[in-house]
Design a protein around this motif. Structure first.
Motif, PDB file in Angstrom:
ATOM      1  N   GLY A  13     -31.094  -1.188   0.277  1.00  0.00           N
ATOM      2  CA  GLY A  13     -30.842  -1.037  -1.147  1.00  0.00           C
ATOM      3  C   GLY A  13     -29.484  -0.471  -1.486  1.00  0.00           C
ATOM      4  N   GLY A  14     -28.770   0.091  -0.512  1.00  0.00           N
ATOM      5  CA  GLY A  14     -27.448   0.657  -0.766  1.00  0.00           C
ATOM      6  C   GLY A  14     -26.349  -0.355  -0.527  1.00  0.00           C
ATOM      7  N   PRO A  15     -25.150  -0.097  -1.065  1.00  0.00           N
ATOM      8  CA  PRO A  15     -24.034  -1.012  -0.840  1.00  0.00           C
ATOM      9  C   PRO A  15     -23.555  -0.941   0.610  1.00  0.00           C
ATOM     10  N   LEU A  16     -23.084  -2.057   1.130  1.00  0.00           N
ATOM     11  CA  LEU A  16     -22.419  -2.032   2.429  1.00  0.00           C
ATOM     12  C   LEU A  16     -21.053  -1.371   2.272  1.00  0.00           C
ATOM     13  N   ARG A  17     -20.595  -0.693   3.321  1.00  0.00           N
ATOM     14  CA  ARG A  17     -19.275  -0.061   3.282  1.00  0.00           C
ATOM     15  C   ARG A  17     -18.231  -1.068   3.756  1.00  0.00           C
ATOM     16  N   PHE A  18     -17.129  -1.149   3.005  1.00  0.00           N
ATOM     17  CA  PHE A  18     -16.045  -2.052   3.379  1.00  0.00           C
ATOM     18  C   PHE A  18     -15.322  -1.490   4.595  1.00  0.00           C
ATOM     19  N   PHE A  19     -15.147  -2.339   5.629  1.00  0.00           N
ATOM     20  CA  PHE A  19     -14.576  -1.894   6.899  1.00  0.00           C
ATOM     21  C   PHE A  19     -13.150  -2.396   7.087  1.00  0.00           C
ATOM     22  N   ALA A  20     -12.930  -3.728   6.991  1.00  0.00           N
ATOM     23  CA  ALA A  20     -11.630  -4.261   7.393  1.00  0.00           C
ATOM     24  C   ALA A  20     -11.220  -5.473   6.577  1.00  0.00           C
ATOM     25  N   HIS A  21      -9.921  -5.542   6.318  1.00  0.00           N
ATOM     26  CA  HIS A  21      -9.265  -6.682   5.678  1.00  0.00           C
ATOM     27  C   HIS A  21      -8.324  -7.275   6.726  1.00  0.00           C
ATOM     28  N   LEU A  22      -8.635  -8.485   7.219  1.00  0.00           N
ATOM     29  CA  LEU A  22      -7.886  -9.075   8.326  1.00  0.00           C
ATOM     30  C   LEU A  22      -7.381 -10.460   7.940  1.00  0.00           C
ATOM     31  N   PRO A  23      -6.116 -10.579   7.511  1.00  0.00           N
ATOM     32  CA  PRO A  23      -5.553 -11.906   7.251  1.00  0.00           C
ATOM     33  C   PRO A  23      -5.429 -12.700   8.551  1.00  0.00           C
ATOM     34  N   VAL A  24      -5.900 -13.942   8.517  1.00  0.00           N
ATOM     35  CA  VAL A  24      -5.783 -14.854   9.667  1.00  0.00           C
ATOM     36  C   VAL A  24      -5.322 -16.205   9.124  1.00  0.00           C
ATOM     37  N   GLY A  25      -4.016 -16.462   9.219  1.00  0.00           N
ATOM     38  CA  GLY A  25      -3.464 -17.691   8.674  1.00  0.00           C
ATOM     39  C   GLY A  25      -3.573 -17.715   7.161  1.00  0.00           C
ATOM     40  N   ASP A  26      -4.167 -18.783   6.625  1.00  0.00           N
ATOM     41  CA  ASP A  26      -4.318 -18.926   5.178  1.00  0.00           C
ATOM     42  C   ASP A  26      -5.610 -18.296   4.661  1.00  0.00           C
ATOM     43  N   ASP A  27      -6.339 -17.606   5.531  1.00  0.00           N
ATOM     44  CA  ASP A  27      -7.622 -17.006   5.163  1.00  0.00           C
ATOM     45  C   ASP A  27      -7.591 -15.501   5.382  1.00  0.00           C
ATOM     46  N   VAL A  28      -8.634 -14.854   4.898  1.00  0.00           N
ATOM     47  CA  VAL A  28      -8.826 -13.412   5.108  1.00  0.00           C
ATOM     48  C   VAL A  28     -10.263 -13.178   5.557  1.00  0.00           C
ATOM     49  N   LEU A  29     -10.411 -12.415   6.627  1.00  0.00           N
ATOM     50  CA  LEU A  29     -11.728 -11.932   7.047  1.00  0.00           C
ATOM     51  C   LEU A  29     -11.975 -10.591   6.374  1.00  0.00           C
ATOM     52  N   SER A  30     -13.121 -10.459   5.719  1.00  0.00           N
ATOM     53  CA  SER A  30     -13.496  -9.232   5.025  1.00  0.00           C
ATOM     54  C   SER A  30     -14.818  -8.757   5.618  1.00  0.00           C
ATOM     55  N   VAL A  31     -14.805  -7.574   6.239  1.00  0.00           N
ATOM     56  CA  VAL A  31     -15.941  -7.097   7.026  1.00  0.00           C
ATOM     57  C   VAL A  31     -16.587  -5.897   6.340  1.00  0.00           C
ATOM     58  N   PHE A  32     -17.921  -5.942   6.199  1.00  0.00           N
ATOM     59  CA  PHE A  32     -18.710  -4.878   5.576  1.00  0.00           C
ATOM     60  C   PHE A  32     -19.852  -4.470   6.515  1.00  0.00           C
ATOM     61  N   LEU A  33     -20.173  -3.161   6.546  1.00  0.00           N
ATOM     62  CA  LEU A  33     -21.299  -2.651   7.341  1.00  0.00           C
ATOM     63  C   LEU A  33     -22.055  -1.595   6.536  1.00  0.00           C
ATOM     64  N   CYS A  34     -23.351  -1.465   6.792  1.00  0.00           N
ATOM     65  CA  CYS A  34     -24.122  -0.403   6.160  1.00  0.00           C
ATOM     66  C   CYS A  34     -23.864   0.921   6.861  1.00  0.00           C
ATOM     67  N   GLN A  35     -23.532   1.951   6.068  1.00  0.00           N
ATOM     68  CA  GLN A  35     -23.363   3.311   6.582  1.00  0.00           C
ATOM     69  C   GLN A  35     -24.160   4.298   5.745  1.00  0.00           C
ATOM     70  N   ASN A  36     -25.124   3.796   4.972  1.00  0.00           N
ATOM     71  CA  ASN A  36     -25.887   4.678   4.088  1.00  0.00           C
ATOM     72  C   ASN A  36     -26.755   5.655   4.866  1.00  0.00           C
ATOM     73  N   ASP A  37     -27.304   5.216   5.984  1.00  0.00           N
ATOM     74  CA  ASP A  37     -28.078   6.090   6.861  1.00  0.00           C
ATOM     75  C   ASP A  37     -27.865   5.588   8.281  1.00  0.00           C
ATOM     76  N   PRO A  38     -26.681   5.873   8.883  1.00  0.00           N
ATOM     77  CA  PRO A  38     -26.322   5.279  10.171  1.00  0.00           C
ATOM     78  C   PRO A  38     -27.410   5.449  11.234  1.00  0.00           C
ATOM     79  N   GLY A  39     -27.685   4.352  11.930  1.00  0.00           N
ATOM     80  CA  GLY A  39     -28.706   4.367  12.969  1.00  0.00           C
ATOM     81  C   GLY A  39     -30.049   3.857  12.498  1.00  0.00           C
ATOM     82  N   VAL A  40     -30.240   3.766  11.174  1.00  0.00           N
ATOM     83  CA  VAL A  40     -31.504   3.273  10.626  1.00  0.00           C
ATOM     84  C   VAL A  40     -31.410   1.768  10.369  1.00  0.00           C
ATOM     85  N   CYS A  41     -30.384   1.337   9.651  1.00  0.00           N
ATOM     86  CA  CYS A  41     -30.178  -0.088   9.381  1.00  0.00           C
ATOM     87  C   CYS A  41     -29.445  -0.737  10.557  1.00  0.00           C
ATOM     88  N   GLU A  42     -29.834  -1.941  10.911  1.00  0.00           N
ATOM     89  CA  GLU A  42     -29.369  -2.580  12.149  1.00  0.00           C
ATOM     90  C   GLU A  42     -28.039  -3.297  11.941  1.00  0.00           C
TER      91      GLU A  42
END
Length: 209
Positions: free
Chosen positions: A34-63
């Motif tokens: 139910g919580g927002p994912l935490r934004f981790f990384a902005h990685l430009p690769v050529g003409d695209d961007v990889l945007s990575v998010f992970l849950c850190q609301n209760d680390p170790g509980v969500c997989e």
């Protein structure tokens, strides 16, 4: 990818932390908890961007370590026309500090690598090379924030993710380390993160070792 000091939160250069850049209409991803994912990384690769998010609301509980979990998300955006996204008002959505990344090529003889069982791994060799170049110092290897391209380090074939849209094999895109300090780091449980992408379907996946 080497830590390169603080960065503007909305920089279009490679970074960890800060605010994600996304197309108009982007909705901030939410974990199954139910919580927002935490934004981790902005990685430009050529003409695209990889945007990575992970849950850190209760680390170790969500997989967040599982590529099929709702506790992580990887987006592949066309780089043109991206804009800063409105940040959720509650939950652990952002890292405390934004860190710039510079990409550095390491020249290092594998025969000089620390002795380990089995064949030397390219990513480990590169990390050792950075530690010794241009001069070894305590904690220098912590400055390595990951790598772009190549092959996934020590990841078993049965863990390689399939694209959820076409069921084809996904392409390895990046390694991601936790980070340099408590303020700049994502909690990965002490593990190495792997980013995969299917460019045809514009799908992404994240998992840890």
């Amino acid at each position: 990818m080497i830590y390169d000091g603080p960065a503007p939160a909305d920089s279009d250069a490679p970074r960890t932390g800060g605010v994600p850049l996304a197309p108009a209409g982007f909705v901030w991803p939410v974990c199954g908890c139910g919580g927002p994912l935490r934004f981790f990384a902005h990685l430009p690769v050529g003409d695209d961007v990889l945007s990575v998010f992970l849950c850190q609301n209760d680390p170790g509980v969500c997989e967040f370590w599982d590529a099929r979990s709702s506790a992580n998300r990887v987006h592949l955006f066309p780089r043109e026309g991206l804009r800063p996204v409105a940040v959720p008002e509650s939950g652990l959505a952002l890292l405390p500090v934004t860190s710039a990344i510079r990409v550095h090529g390491v020249a290092f003889d594998p025969d000089e690598a620390d002795e380990e069982e089995g064949e030397p791994d390219a990513y480990d060799i590169a990390r050792q090379g950075w530690r010794r170049e241009p001069g070894e110092r305590f904690g220098k290897q912590r400055e390595v924030l990951g790598s772009l391209g190549g092959s996934p380090s020590y990841l078993e074939d049965d863990r390689l993710p399939a694209c959820p849209s076409c069921a084809g094999a996904m392409e390895f895109a990046a390694h991601l380390e936790e980070g340099l300090t408590r303020e700049t780091a994502m909690n990965l449980g002490g593990q190495l993160g792997y980013v995969f992408v299917c460019r045809a379907c514009r799908e992404g996946a994240f998992l840890t070792d």
